[in-house]
Structure formats: structure tokens, C-alpha cells
Design a protein around this motif. Structure first.
Motif, PDB file in Angstrom:
ATOM      1  N   LYS A 103      -2.488   1.933  -3.241  1.00 27.25           N
ATOM      2  CA  LYS A 103      -3.231   0.566  -2.495  1.00 27.25           C
ATOM      3  C   LYS A 103      -4.569   0.937  -2.817  1.00 27.25           C
ATOM      4  CE  LYS A 103       0.300  -1.179  -0.484  1.00 27.25           C
ATOM      5  NZ  LYS A 103       0.605  -2.561  -0.647  1.00 27.25           N
ATOM      6  N   LYS A 122      -3.521   6.867   8.356  1.00 27.13           N
ATOM      7  CA  LYS A 122      -3.077   7.447   9.619  1.00 27.13           C
ATOM      8  C   LYS A 122      -1.816   8.176   9.389  1.00 27.13           C
ATOM      9  CE  LYS A 122      -5.106   3.837  12.344  1.00 27.13           C
ATOM     10  NZ  LYS A 122      -4.807   2.586  13.423  1.00 27.13           N
ATOM     11  N   GLU A 124      -7.924  -7.739   2.348  1.00 30.36           N
ATOM     12  CA  GLU A 124      -8.265  -7.401   3.650  1.00 30.36           C
ATOM     13  C   GLU A 124      -6.941  -6.790   4.088  1.00 30.36           C
ATOM     14  OE1 GLU A 124      -9.566 -11.039   5.418  1.00 30.36           O
ATOM     15  OE2 GLU A 124     -11.696 -10.689   5.192  1.00 30.36           O
ATOM     16  N   VAL A 125      -5.729  -7.390   3.556  1.00 24.03           N
ATOM     17  CA  VAL A 125      -4.383  -7.299   3.983  1.00 24.03           C
ATOM     18  C   VAL A 125      -4.043  -5.612   3.511  1.00 24.03           C
ATOM     19  CG1 VAL A 125      -1.828  -7.347   3.622  1.00 24.03           C
ATOM     20  CG2 VAL A 125      -3.316  -9.355   4.152  1.00 24.03           C
ATOM     21  N   ARG A 173      -6.474  -2.279  -4.489  1.00 20.80           N
ATOM     22  CA  ARG A 173      -8.034  -2.758  -3.945  1.00 20.80           C
ATOM     23  C   ARG A 173      -9.000  -2.843  -5.177  1.00 20.80           C
ATOM     24  NH1 ARG A 173     -12.413  -0.507  -2.272  1.00 20.80           N
ATOM     25  NH2 ARG A 173     -13.579  -1.446  -0.578  1.00 20.80           N
ATOM     26  N   ILE A 210      -5.536   1.696   5.638  1.00 18.41           N
ATOM     27  CA  ILE A 210      -5.655   2.351   6.846  1.00 18.41           C
ATOM     28  C   ILE A 210      -4.400   2.891   7.640  1.00 18.41           C
ATOM     29  CG2 ILE A 210      -6.491   2.080   9.350  1.00 18.41           C
ATOM     30  CD1 ILE A 210      -8.648   0.062   7.990  1.00 18.41           C
ATOM     31  N   GLN A 211      -3.417   2.156   7.618  1.00 20.13           N
ATOM     32  CA  GLN A 211      -2.000   2.458   8.209  1.00 20.13           C
ATOM     33  C   GLN A 211      -1.740   3.918   7.433  1.00 20.13           C
ATOM     34  OE1 GLN A 211      -0.859   1.522  11.271  1.00 20.13           O
ATOM     35  NE2 GLN A 211       0.546   2.745  11.024  1.00 20.13           N
ATOM     36  N   ILE A 213      -6.482  -3.560   2.759  1.00 19.02           N
ATOM     37  CA  ILE A 213      -7.212  -2.463   3.313  1.00 19.02           C
ATOM     38  C   ILE A 213      -6.668  -2.091   4.604  1.00 19.02           C
ATOM     39  CG2 ILE A 213      -9.464  -2.333   4.919  1.00 19.02           C
ATOM     40  CD1 ILE A 213     -10.855  -3.761   2.643  1.00 19.02           C
ATOM     41  N   GLU A 214      -6.073  -2.918   5.433  1.00 21.44           N
ATOM     42  CA  GLU A 214      -5.116  -2.861   6.499  1.00 21.44           C
ATOM     43  C   GLU A 214      -3.972  -1.691   6.266  1.00 21.44           C
ATOM     44  OE1 GLU A 214      -5.759  -3.259   9.849  1.00 21.44           O
ATOM     45  OE2 GLU A 214      -7.807  -4.102   9.034  1.00 21.44           O
ATOM     46  N   GLU A 215      -3.399  -2.049   5.161  1.00 27.98           N
ATOM     47  CA  GLU A 215      -2.358  -1.153   4.590  1.00 27.98           C
ATOM     48  C   GLU A 215      -2.810   0.279   4.694  1.00 27.98           C
ATOM     49  OE1 GLU A 215      -0.544  -3.254   1.411  1.00 27.98           O
ATOM     50  OE2 GLU A 215       0.655  -4.626   2.973  1.00 27.98           O
TER      51      GLU A 215
END
Length: 134
Positions: A16, A95, A84-85, A20, A91-92, A87-89
Motif C-alpha cells: 500500500k 493497526k 486517501e483510500v 501511495r 492506517i488499518q 492511506i486509510e487502508e
């Protein structure tokens, strides 16, 4: 099993991050092309005996370049949304990776405690056998 999940999440995160970076490179390329086209619009002029000698042709040329800029800006907006999508992935995934890393650390600590406990029992047995035989 946890090791494999941890490594999988790390690999997915790395992929990812590469996606990016590719999107960011495309956005940078679009920005450069927009600047170049804007410069061409600003510097396009009518030469007395040049290829563009008619103001209407010049206006059409400038309008075409402006339309090109609008298309590039729309493409850029789409890429920014995709980023943005991603980046959210990312972050997930980070985590989840941290969760698996925590579980791995807990398992390592449990193993170490078991080893220490086994060593203590072995040393106690040795001491007891020495005491009994002595």
C-alpha cells in the motif's frame, strides 16, 4: 500462525505504501504538466506572419489548453481520492500489524517465563538431590 499473519500485514502495508508513492508520483507529474500548460497559455501570442496569425485561432488554442488543464485537475482529484483510500487502508493495516506484534511479544514473554520456570524447577531438583545425597 501469528507470525504469518504479522508478516502478511507487514507485506500488505508495504504494498500500500508503494501504491501511495506511485499515486503521489502521478499527482506530481500532473502538477508539472498543469504548470507547463499554464505557462504555454500565458506565453501564447499572435505573431504577425506566424502559424497563429488569427486571434480566434489563438483563443481556440488557449481554450483547448484550459480544457486540458481542467481534465488534468479532474484526474488529479481522482488520484487524491484514491490516495486517501489507500492511506486509510495503510492506517488499518498498521493497526492490525501492531496488534499482531503485541500478540507475538506476549507469546515470547510467555515462552521466556516457561523457560525460566523450567530452569528454576530443574535447579531446585538438582539442589534437592544434592541435599538428599549429601
Amino acid at each position: 500462525m501469528i507470525d504469518k499473519l504479522y508478516n502478511l500485514k507487514k507485506t500488505q502495508t508495504d504494498q500500500k505504501l508503494m501504491q501511495r508513492a506511485q499515486l503521489q508520483a502521478k499527482i506530481n507529474h500532473i502538477d508539472a504538466e498543469i504548470m507547463l500548460t499554464q505557462t504555454q497559455i500565458n506565453t501564447a501570442s499572435v505573431q504577425k506572419f506566424g502559424a497563429i496569425s488569427d486571434f480566434s485561432v489563438l483563443a481556440m488554442h488557449k481554450n483547448t489548453m484550459k480544457e486540458h488543464i481542467r481534465k488534468l485537475e479532474n484526474e488529479k482529484i481522482g488520484l487524491i481520492r484514491q490516495m486517501e483510500v489507500i492511506i486509510e487502508e495503510i492506517i488499518q493495516l498498521q493497526k492490525e500489524t501492531e496488534q499482531f506484534e503485541y500478540i507475538l511479544d506476549e507469546l515470547k514473554q510467555e515462552k521466556q517465563l516457561k523457560i525460566i520456570k523450567a530452569e528454576m524447577e530443574a535447579s531446585e531438583e538438582y539442589i534437592q538431590s544434592k541435599y538428599i545425597s549429601g
